[in-house]
Each structure stands twice: as structure tokens, then as C-alpha cells.
Write an enzyme that holds these catalytic residues in place. Structure first.
Site, mmCIF file in Angstrom:
data_model
loop_
_atom_site.group_PDB
_atom_site.id
_atom_site.type_symbol
_atom_site.label_atom_id
_atom_site.label_comp_id
_atom_site.label_asym_id
_atom_site.label_seq_id
_atom_site.Cartn_x
_atom_site.Cartn_y
_atom_site.Cartn_z
ATOM 1 N N ARG A 1 0.838 -1.201 0.000
ATOM 2 C CA ARG A 1 0.000 0.000 0.000
ATOM 3 C C ARG A 1 0.875 1.254 0.000
ATOM 4 O O ARG A 1 0.567 2.240 -0.686
ATOM 5 C CB ARG A 1 -0.941 0.009 1.209
ATOM 6 C CG ARG A 1 -2.019 -1.057 1.165
ATOM 7 C CD ARG A 1 -2.978 -0.947 2.328
ATOM 8 N NE ARG A 1 -3.791 0.251 2.243
ATOM 9 C CZ ARG A 1 -4.548 0.713 3.244
ATOM 10 N NH1 ARG A 1 -4.580 0.065 4.408
ATOM 11 N NH2 ARG A 1 -5.275 1.802 3.097
ATOM 12 N N CYS B 1 -1.084 5.871 9.173
ATOM 13 C CA CYS B 1 -1.464 4.565 8.622
ATOM 14 C C CYS B 1 -2.596 4.799 7.644
ATOM 15 O O CYS B 1 -2.591 5.779 6.908
ATOM 16 C CB CYS B 1 -1.853 3.603 9.747
ATOM 17 S SG CYS B 1 -3.224 4.197 10.761
#
Length: 279
Positions: A175, A234
Site C-alpha cells: 500500500r 497509517c
């Protein structure tokens, strides 16, 4: 105070003269409500707290899990029996992300004596700890939040820290590199951020690595005690709290970008980097 404690240490404290308030914050990203799991079995005396509804505000421009209103959060904590100056232990199903979110919120709002059960309910069961289906009715607590005790970044602060200090990206490496993005509008990372998946903070047993190993890991990433300022983000501010917790275990203070990638990627004016960080 160490930010985490073992199942054996918790059992000892629960049998002592000053047992902690227990908060059960089991949660699954995109998964079913965990209240039924709590109702079927939890640590004796533990109060269930729902992450999506009570540890976050409504999703929107600020991300998928923006910080809750401090006063609303305080009311939830008082309902759970949290008191000023009295210990609190938070646990989840074992991953540690949700427990870390509750830990961070309590620390940010001024509660100094809060810890996370290392390994969560799974570790408690593995150690032979008892569970019950009895739902407690704790006396109303008196905790009043006073935000500001932990470092907090907004998008501009995160961008600046990526240039002047160390900004850790706690998501999975793919990611970070922008190879996949299953949740948010755009793949990639904040320019200058360093990939540091929070999953690498624990061993195969689901327990945190020893403090020395964590310190070595973060030092290799540029985040060392007494060094440059450190921040973490995050996807939506949940697993990032787990990384802040791991850093605390390692003796490194870190700020949390609570909006994280779910906020950053919603703003078309924010730059996006892909691929590995240039060496």
C-alpha cells in the site's frame, strides 16, 4: 510505566488491592460488530467499547476514523468506570490495533496510567485466564479529558515532519508503494515518509518484540530515542496508534497523524509518492 503488560502481570494486578479498569475494544476493519463476541465471553469486569462509534468521530473529510469529540469520549470513559489516577488496561482480540487506539486516546486526553494487554484476549486465554459472559455495571467514573498530552499531527504537520524529521508509514508495504489500495481513493504515500509496517512490531505469537529489538528496528528506520522528531500515520489512525505504542515500548516518543492516508488521499491538492523511498 511500561505501555504494555503480559497476561500473567494482568492476572497478578487483578488479584491485588488496586485492580485496573478493563476495557474490551475488539474490532475488525470492515468486519462484523464485535459486541456479540464480547457478550459470549470477555475478561471478568471488562466493559465493551465500540471503536467505530465511541473511539472515532463520523467519517468524512477528516478520514475514516477521525478523532472523537473529546467530551463525548470522556463520557464513554466515565460510563466504563474510568477514574482519574486509577489504572486502566485495554485489550482486543489479539491484533492490538484497536487496543492501541484506545490507549492513545486515553493518553492523549491526559490519563497517565493506561496500558495494553500484550497479545489481547488470545494471550489471556492461552495463559489460562478466565472469561465470563456476565456484563458488569461499573460505578460512574470521573475522568475528564484534557487533550494534548500526546503528539498529534494534521496533514500539514505530517508533510513538514516528512521533510524535517521521520514520518513512518505503518501500512503494508504494497500500500505504501501504491501497488494496491483496497480502501482509499489513491494508492501511494506521503512524500518523504518511510515504510514501517506495524505488523513487523510483533512476533509470530502476536506479542510485541522485546523492547531492544523494537529499538533496533526503529533506529534502522531513522527513529531513535533522542534523535529526530518522529511521527506515524497509517490508513485511518488505528494501526498507526499501534506503531506509536511500539515506539513507546522502544523508548521513542512519536506523534500520530490521526487523519492518516484516508484524509490525505481525499484531498486532490496533496502530493502522492509511489514506489520505494529513494535511497
Amino acid at each position: 510505566m511500561n505501555a504494555i503488560l503480559s497476561a500473567a502481570e494482568l492476572a497478578h494486578e487483578l488479584a491485588g488491592s488496586r485492580p485496573p479498569v478493563l476495557l474490551d475494544v475488539r474490532w475488525q476493519l470492515g468486519g462484523p460488530d464485535q459486541r456479540p463476541a464480547y457478550d459470549s465471553g470477555h475478561l471478568p469486569g471488562a466493559v465493551f467499547v465500540d471503536l467505530d462509534r465511541e473511539l472515532a468521530g463520523p467519517p468524512g473529510a477528516g478520514g475514516r476514523h477521525p478523532l472523537p469529540d473529546p467530551e463525548a469520549f470522556g463520557a464513554v470513559m466515565r460510563r466504563a468506570g474510568v477514574r482519574r489516577g486509577e489504572p486502566v488496561v485495554v485489550y482486543d482480540g489479539g491484533l492490538g490495533w484497536a487496543a492501541a487506539r484506545a490507549w492513545w486516546l486515553l493518553r492523549w486526553t491526559g490519563h497517565e496510567e493506561v496500558r495494553v494487554l500484550d497479545g489481547g484476549l488470545a494471550a489471556w486465554r492461552a495463559a489460562g485466564g478466565p472469561v465470563t459472559a456476565e456484563v458488569p455495571a461499573p460505578a460512574e467514573g470521573d475522568f475528564k479529558p484534557s487533550p494534548g498530552a500526546m503528539g498529534l499531527l494534521d496533514a500539514d504537520g505530517a508533510a513538514a515532519l516528512a521533510r524535517s524529521g521521520v514520518l513512518l508509514d505503518a501500512r503494508a508495504g504494497e500500500r505504501y508503494r501504491g501497488e494496491v489500495e483496497p480502501i482509499d481513493p489513491v494508492g501511494g504515500h506521503v512524500p518523504g515518509a518511510v515504510s514501517a509496517p506495524t505488523t513487523s512490531n510483533v512476533g509470530d505469537d502476536g506479542l510485541f518484540l522485546p523492547a531492544g529489538e523494537l529499538a533496533s528496528r526503529f533506529s534502522e528506520l531513522g527513529a531513535a530515542a533522542g534523535g529526530a522528531a518522529v511521527g506515524v500515520y497509517c490508513g485511518s489512525g488505528v494501526s498507526g496508534a499501534h506503531e506509536v505504542l511500539a515506539l513507546a515500548v522502544a523508548g521513542v516518543r512519536a506523534a500520530l497523524y490521526a487523519g492518516s492516508w484516508s484524509e490525505w488521499s481525499r484531498d486532490p491538492g496533496r502530493p502522492v509518492a509511489t514506489g520505494p523511498l529513494p535511497g
